[in-house]
Design a protein around this motif. Structure first.
Motif, PDB file in Angstrom:
ATOM      1  N   VAL A 131      -7.126  -7.279   4.491  1.00  0.00           N
ATOM      2  CA  VAL A 131      -6.052  -6.326   4.826  1.00  0.00           C
ATOM      3  C   VAL A 131      -5.680  -5.508   3.593  1.00  0.00           C
ATOM      4  O   VAL A 131      -5.455  -4.294   3.674  1.00  0.00           O
ATOM      5  CB  VAL A 131      -4.832  -7.067   5.382  1.00  0.00           C
ATOM      6  CG1 VAL A 131      -3.628  -6.115   5.497  1.00  0.00           C
ATOM      7  CG2 VAL A 131      -5.147  -7.667   6.741  1.00  0.00           C
ATOM      8  N   VAL A 134      -8.325  -2.801   2.978  1.00  0.00           N
ATOM      9  CA  VAL A 134      -8.200  -1.690   3.928  1.00  0.00           C
ATOM     10  C   VAL A 134      -7.012  -0.807   3.555  1.00  0.00           C
ATOM     11  O   VAL A 134      -7.087   0.424   3.631  1.00  0.00           O
ATOM     12  CB  VAL A 134      -8.062  -2.233   5.362  1.00  0.00           C
ATOM     13  CG1 VAL A 134      -7.745  -1.100   6.336  1.00  0.00           C
ATOM     14  CG2 VAL A 134      -9.354  -2.939   5.784  1.00  0.00           C
ATOM     15  N   ARG A 135      -5.919  -1.440   3.140  1.00  0.00           N
ATOM     16  CA  ARG A 135      -4.716  -0.690   2.796  1.00  0.00           C
ATOM     17  C   ARG A 135      -4.932   0.202   1.563  1.00  0.00           C
ATOM     18  O   ARG A 135      -4.276   1.229   1.406  1.00  0.00           O
ATOM     19  CB  ARG A 135      -3.565  -1.673   2.545  1.00  0.00           C
ATOM     20  CG  ARG A 135      -2.212  -1.000   2.376  1.00  0.00           C
ATOM     21  CD  ARG A 135      -1.074  -2.004   2.349  1.00  0.00           C
ATOM     22  NE  ARG A 135      -1.230  -2.977   1.279  1.00  0.00           N
ATOM     23  CZ  ARG A 135      -1.301  -4.285   1.453  1.00  0.00           C
ATOM     24  NH1 ARG A 135      -1.259  -4.794   2.676  1.00  0.00           N
ATOM     25  NH2 ARG A 135      -1.430  -5.114   0.428  1.00  0.00           N
ATOM     26  N   ARG A 197     -12.922  -4.523  13.303  1.00  0.00           N
ATOM     27  CA  ARG A 197     -11.525  -4.589  13.712  1.00  0.00           C
ATOM     28  C   ARG A 197     -10.666  -3.538  13.020  1.00  0.00           C
ATOM     29  O   ARG A 197      -9.597  -3.170  13.508  1.00  0.00           O
ATOM     30  CB  ARG A 197     -10.954  -5.982  13.444  1.00  0.00           C
ATOM     31  CG  ARG A 197     -11.497  -7.055  14.369  1.00  0.00           C
ATOM     32  CD  ARG A 197     -10.606  -8.282  14.376  1.00  0.00           C
ATOM     33  NE  ARG A 197     -10.584  -8.978  13.110  1.00  0.00           N
ATOM     34  CZ  ARG A 197     -11.401  -9.988  12.798  1.00  0.00           C
ATOM     35  NH1 ARG A 197     -12.324 -10.392  13.682  1.00  0.00           N
ATOM     36  NH2 ARG A 197     -11.317 -10.594  11.643  1.00  0.00           N
ATOM     37  N   HIS A 198     -11.136  -3.057  11.879  1.00  0.00           N
ATOM     38  CA  HIS A 198     -10.373  -2.057  11.125  1.00  0.00           C
ATOM     39  C   HIS A 198     -11.052  -0.680  11.149  1.00  0.00           C
ATOM     40  O   HIS A 198     -10.734   0.183  10.330  1.00  0.00           O
ATOM     41  CB  HIS A 198     -10.187  -2.520   9.684  1.00  0.00           C
ATOM     42  CG  HIS A 198      -9.292  -3.719   9.561  1.00  0.00           C
ATOM     43  ND1 HIS A 198      -7.923  -3.633   9.519  1.00  0.00           N
ATOM     44  CD2 HIS A 198      -9.584  -5.052   9.496  1.00  0.00           C
ATOM     45  CE1 HIS A 198      -7.392  -4.846   9.418  1.00  0.00           C
ATOM     46  NE2 HIS A 198      -8.380  -5.720   9.405  1.00  0.00           N
ATOM     47  N   ARG A 324     -15.698   4.154   7.047  1.00  0.00           N
ATOM     48  CA  ARG A 324     -14.790   4.473   8.135  1.00  0.00           C
ATOM     49  C   ARG A 324     -14.611   5.984   8.158  1.00  0.00           C
ATOM     50  O   ARG A 324     -14.233   6.578   7.161  1.00  0.00           O
ATOM     51  CB  ARG A 324     -13.437   3.786   7.925  1.00  0.00           C
ATOM     52  CG  ARG A 324     -12.419   4.064   9.028  1.00  0.00           C
ATOM     53  CD  ARG A 324     -11.139   3.280   8.788  1.00  0.00           C
ATOM     54  NE  ARG A 324     -10.514   3.661   7.507  1.00  0.00           N
ATOM     55  CZ  ARG A 324      -9.471   3.024   6.986  1.00  0.00           C
ATOM     56  NH1 ARG A 324      -8.962   1.984   7.605  1.00  0.00           N
ATOM     57  NH2 ARG A 324      -8.956   3.428   5.836  1.00  0.00           N
TER      58      ARG A 324
END
Length: 325
Positions: A131, A134-135, A197-198, A324
């Motif tokens: 997490v 990703v942040r 998932r992200h 992404r």
């Protein structure tokens, strides 16, 4: 410093563990071959000319320096849980910014690219770390993760699969010879699922140590480690013992050859030399030359394996690039 693996799942214990390690020079350097491989990978990724990159879990900053060299027009930064490591990294690459990572890190300007090298198997909480990664990234960004691989079929997986203590399913599928700081051994699918998932997709994947690369790193260390890794007394059954014994012969052959190379070099550099030193050098020269030849052959095979087999998932080290968009 010995520690219960379970304790490393707690942030406080994990930080203390790595502070102590880095104070003793942990991962203070990486082989030239590893650095060159990273340069080649970065070139393959076709990253833009300009951007912001982060070495997440940078340690002493050895590979942060490689990132900065390979991406000269990028702003490269590094972060780690260890203040000692950050101090060392800042001294090594003063042109880069380094900071101690916290669970709730928020950056003023997110990154285009995040890199981890043998980090995800160490982090005390993989979900929390993912997490955080990703942040730290921009909506359109990429991340490259290099770490041990638990996919079936590699030399190391076969070795473990023959032993009764080979793979600990209850502790993150750890192989029996894992570094005590390793909390898990992930497979390609593990990271793919997290990435999906992200909103990230796997764009490039490479694998090393299908066979020769594993023999190379296992036999590069102390001879006792080679003996322990290939101990046939821990085989599942008679059939497994026979198979393990075959692998043991290969490992010991290279292990003894490399041990001789090290000892020959040590004696050769001694000054002054005594009669027994000269006798050793004269008597062992034929074996030393043969050992050097075997070592060169193995190195060539490792390089060829990487160049021709890196698309095969049956490797014990993986290089996964996610984007992404």
């Amino acid at each position: 410093m010995g520690i219960d693996v379970d304790a490393l799942h707690q942030r406080e214990q994990s930080v203390l563990f790595y502070e102590e390690r880095f104070s003793r020079g942990y991962m203070d350097e990486w082989p030239l071959e590893r650095k060159q491989r990273l340069r080649e990978l970065l070139k393959d990724l076709s990253l833009p000319e300009y951007g912001r990159g982060l070495d997440f879990g940078c340690g002493n900053g050895v590979l942060t320096a490689v990132l900065a060299e390979a991406l000269p027009k990028w702003t490269i930064e590094g972060t780690d849980v260890s203040e000692t490591a950050i101090a060392h990294a800042s001294t090594r690459s003063p042109e880069c910014r380094f900071f101690v990572s916290r669970d709730d890190d928020v950056v003023a300007e997110p990154y285009d690219f995040v890199f981890t090298h043998h980090v995800l198997e160490h982090v005390y909480d993989l979900d929390r770390a993912w997490v955080a990664l990703v942040r730290l990234l921009k909506p359109r960004a990429g991340m490259l993760h290099i770490l041990p691989c638990g996919n079936e079929g590699s030399f190391e997986f076969r070795l473990c699969d023959l032993r009764e203590d080979g793979i600990n399913r209850e502790r993150g599928n750890r192989f029996f010879f894992e570094d005590e700081g390793h909390l898990r051994r992930l497979c390609t699918e593990d990271l793919e699922q997290r990435a999906t998932r992200h909103g990230f997709a796997l764009r490039n994947e490479y694998y090393a140590n299908q066979w020769y690369g594993a023999i190379d790193w296992i036999t590069a260390g102390p001879l006792q480690f080679v003996r322990d890794v290939s101990d046939t007394s821990r085989a599942f059954d008679k059939s497994g013992k026979r198979s393990l014994n075959m692998l043991r012969r290969v490992l010991l052959a290279f292990g003894y050859a490399r041990a001789l190379i090290v000892e020959y070099g040590r004696i050769q550099s001694k000054q002054p030399k005594r009669l027994k030193h000269h006798a050793f050098l004269i008597g062992s020269t034929p074996a030393y030359l043969a050992a050097q030849w075997a070592d060169r052959v193995l190195k060539r095979k490792v390089r060829r394996e990487w160049m021709t087999q890196r698309g095969r998932r049956e490797g014990s080290e993986m290089y996964l690039y996610f984007t992404r968009e």
